[in-house]
Design an enzyme around this catalytic site. Structure first.
Site, mmCIF file in Angstrom:
data_model
loop_
_atom_site.group_PDB
_atom_site.id
_atom_site.type_symbol
_atom_site.label_atom_id
_atom_site.label_comp_id
_atom_site.label_asym_id
_atom_site.label_seq_id
_atom_site.Cartn_x
_atom_site.Cartn_y
_atom_site.Cartn_z
ATOM 1 N N ASP A 8 1.327 -1.427 -0.322
ATOM 2 C CA ASP A 8 -0.181 0.267 0.332
ATOM 3 C C ASP A 8 0.839 1.202 0.252
ATOM 4 O O ASP A 8 1.744 0.726 0.159
ATOM 5 C CB ASP A 8 -1.036 -0.268 1.463
ATOM 6 C CG ASP A 8 -1.765 1.302 1.229
ATOM 7 O OD1 ASP A 8 -2.619 1.676 0.516
ATOM 8 O OD2 ASP A 8 -1.517 1.333 2.778
ATOM 9 N N ASN A 211 -9.226 -0.383 3.608
ATOM 10 C CA ASN A 211 -8.906 -1.252 2.130
ATOM 11 C C ASN A 211 -7.752 -2.519 1.966
ATOM 12 O O ASN A 211 -8.203 -2.909 0.839
ATOM 13 C CB ASN A 211 -8.765 0.010 1.063
ATOM 14 C CG ASN A 211 -7.764 0.671 1.077
ATOM 15 O OD1 ASN A 211 -7.055 0.741 2.247
ATOM 16 N ND2 ASN A 211 -7.759 1.048 0.294
#
Length: 258
Positions: A8, A211
């Site tokens: 990420d 997420n």
């Protein structure tokens, strides 16, 4: 043996304090690639909005929370748009119930209906220019891969009920990323490793937000940053130190990858 690592960006590779990737992290990732381990970005951002990685070299991208995947720098290997009926339902909700700031992300553009304090706060936090303002209704029949929806967690349940073919993932109190149902970073990872012939058990992923939960639970080894939310940490196999405490380097050393 780990053959691919997925990262990420915001809060994982890039600090919210410094807004850059630490030199130690850049060097660690360079060491991974030197050893033949492939490195991929897994982000909610659109490819054109990935502007904070400096000179970091990677092998591909899972973007828009799995909705748009790229091998190398520009080979699109997978994309999944939000069903048009859900886009029309969202626009109807905006017209008849409650208007909220919402950015529609297409293949090559992002259009935002209007700005408020939450919009300004988010883009200040991630040091990114806010999208251009325009009528999102004009995009209703185009392929929209993500909505950057500035509704509160309390509003989310009602709004998403009108979009049954989509799902929302939240890594900030300001907004949620809305994508097609079944579209997650985990799905994006599957498309990438299928393309490169890598087994799922040979993968590792790093994340800090809501997420990221699906991919941390999905990969061979899921690593949550020390600055991650509690539910993200609970979904991981290992919790490292924070992004500001060399969390990536600490975990890669822990698992003997560098």
């Amino acid at each position: 043996m780990i053959k691919a690592v997925f990262f990420d960006i915001d809060g994982t590779l890039v600090s919210f304090k410094t807004h850059v990737v630490a030199n130690s992290t850049v060097e660690a990732i360079h060491q991974l690639r030197t050893k033949g381990i492939k490195v991929f970005i897994a982000t909610g951002r659109q490819l054109q909005c990935i502007d904070n990685l400096g000179n970091l070299e990677v092998d591909g991208y899972v973007t828009l929370n799995g909705g748009y995947c790229i091998a190398g720098k520009d080979e699109v290997i997978y994309k999944q748009a939000i069903p048009k009926e859900d886009i029309h339902s969202m626009l109807e909700y905006q017209r008849t119930v409650h208007t909220f700031p919402c950015a529609c992300v297409t293949e090559d553009a992002i259009v935002l209906n209007y700005r408020n304090e939450s919009v300004d706060a988010l883009y200040e936090q991630i040091r990114l220019k806010a999208p251009e303002i325009g009528p999102i209704e004009t995009l209703a029949d185009k392929e929209i891969f993500q909505l950057i929806a500035f509704f509160t967690a309390e509003e989310e349940e009602q709004i998403m009920a009108s979009m049954p073919n989509s799902l929302a993932a939240r890594w900030s109190p300001y907004f949620a990323d809305v994508v097609a149902k079944g579209c997650t970073k985990a799905v994006g990872i599957d498309r990438i490793i299928e393309h490169y012939g890598i087994a799922l058990e040979e993968t590792m992923a790093f994340g800090d937000g809501g997420n990221d939960i699906a991919m941390l639970q999905h990969v061979g080894i899921g690593v949550a940053m020390g600055n991650a939310m509690d539910d993200v940490k609970a979904s991981a196999d290992f919790v490292t130190t924070s992004v500001d405490e060399d969390g990536v380097v600490v975990a890669l050393r822990h698992f003997g990858l560098i």
